[in-house]
Design an enzyme around this catalytic site. Structure first.
Site, PDB file in Angstrom:
ATOM      1  N   ASN A 154     -11.111  -2.362  -5.190  1.00  0.00           N
ATOM      2  CA  ASN A 154     -10.348  -1.414  -6.013  1.00  0.00           C
ATOM      3  C   ASN A 154     -11.039  -1.048  -7.333  1.00  0.00           C
ATOM      4  O   ASN A 154     -10.647  -0.084  -7.988  1.00  0.00           O
ATOM      5  CB  ASN A 154      -8.926  -1.918  -6.282  1.00  0.00           C
ATOM      6  CG  ASN A 154      -8.018  -1.883  -5.075  1.00  0.00           C
ATOM      7  OD1 ASN A 154      -7.146  -2.732  -4.900  1.00  0.00           O
ATOM      8  ND2 ASN A 154      -8.183  -0.891  -4.211  1.00  0.00           N
ATOM      9  N   ASP A 161       0.830  -1.212   0.000  1.00  0.00           N
ATOM     10  CA  ASP A 161       0.000   0.000   0.000  1.00  0.00           C
ATOM     11  C   ASP A 161       0.861   1.257   0.000  1.00  0.00           C
ATOM     12  O   ASP A 161       1.977   1.254   0.520  1.00  0.00           O
ATOM     13  CB  ASP A 161      -0.921  -0.040   1.241  1.00  0.00           C
ATOM     14  CG  ASP A 161      -2.104   0.894   1.104  1.00  0.00           C
ATOM     15  OD1 ASP A 161      -2.346   1.429  -0.001  1.00  0.00           O
ATOM     16  OD2 ASP A 161      -2.799   1.108   2.121  1.00  0.00           O
TER      17      ASP A 161
END
Ligand code: IPE
Ligand code: IPE
Ligand code: MG
Length: 243
Positions: free
Chosen positions: A69, A21
């Site tokens: 996502n 991330d």
């Protein structure tokens, strides 16, 4: 510059899972487009895969794209799909020569055809390799995986393939995408977020957690060794007592 090495090779986690991330923030901090963070992140991924092979990690699972996502702008989603495909193409000969087995876990729907083709091509191509296993979670969601597991088991009960009273933890394991893989020993998340974001909920049940503020495109080998060294110091009790 002196290259940092892992101090000792005792107690290396068998299975490491990574939530990669912070790509977007890495790029934004530099006044770049978010995609440039994904670009740099893909190179880091290869570096961490090679480091895993060197130190003896047997399974590396990485979160490349979550089912959540898809909420991102189409252009970013497209870039991520292309980047994943390019990653597989670019490293194909190396992955073969190093005898790394590649498994892609997650749903097939919504994935562009070119990437879905590559996914099955790769899994077939590398299926007999066993130096190391590299698992890519792509269009993956842990809740979806658990729902699929319930459906698969229910189907087997319905067709009398298994008896309902014989369902146990092993039955669950065998009906997850991660069938045959060992449990996660160490979970790493970069970028300072302290959450699991729908990643491997079953498989992480006794994993050691390592959170770092370092953004994924900056997570180099040296940072990886830090995580491994912290893991080596952890006392895992699994509910028992320390010897
Ligand atoms: C991780 O970086 C990559 C993916 C989720 C595909 P992000 O894109 O989430 O980066 P941040 O969290 O916005 O910085
Ligand atoms: C998790 O990161 C998914 C991947 C790294 C692929 P996100 O950036 O999507 O997660 P949230 O939104 O911070 O929970
Ligand atoms: Mg993020």
């Amino acid at each position: 510059m002196k290259k940092r090495k892992l101090k000792n090779f005792n107690n290396i986690p068998n299975h490491v899972a990574v939530i990669m991330d912070g790509n977007g923030r890495w790029a934004e901090k530099r006044g770049l487009k978010r995609n440039m963070g994904h670009r740099k992140g893909a190179d880091r991924l290869y570096e961490i895969l090679m480091a895993s092979l060197e130190v003896g990690v047997k399974v590396l699972t990485v979160y490349a794209f979550s089912v959540e996502n898809w909420k991102r702008p189409q252009a970013e989603v497209d870039y991520l799909m292309t980047e994943a495909t390019n990653f597989l193409k670019k490293h194909e000969s190396d992955i073969i020569s190093k005898e790394i087995r590649v498994i892609v876990i997650g749903e097939d729907d919504r994935i562009p055809d070119y990437l879905r083709e590559k996914k099955y091509y790769y899994m077939d191509l590398t299926k007999d390799y066993n130096k190391m296993t590299f698992v890519i979670a792509l269009n993956y969601g842990s809740h979806q995986e658990l729902v699929q597991m319930v459906k698969k088991i229910s189907e087997k009960v319905k067709t009398n393939e298994i008896d309902i009273n014989d369902i146990n933890e092993q039955t669950v394991e065998e009906n997850l995408y991660t069938k045959g893989l060992p449990p996660v020993d160490l979970m790493i998340r970069t970028s300072g977020e302290i959450r699991v974001s729908n990643f491997l909920l079953w498989q992480l049940s006794y994993a050691e957690m390592y959170f770092t503020k370092v953004l994924w495109p900056d997570f180099n080998k040296k940072e990886y060794y830090k995580a491994l060294e912290e893991y080596q110091l952890r006392q895992r009790r699994f509910g028992g007592l320390t010897k």
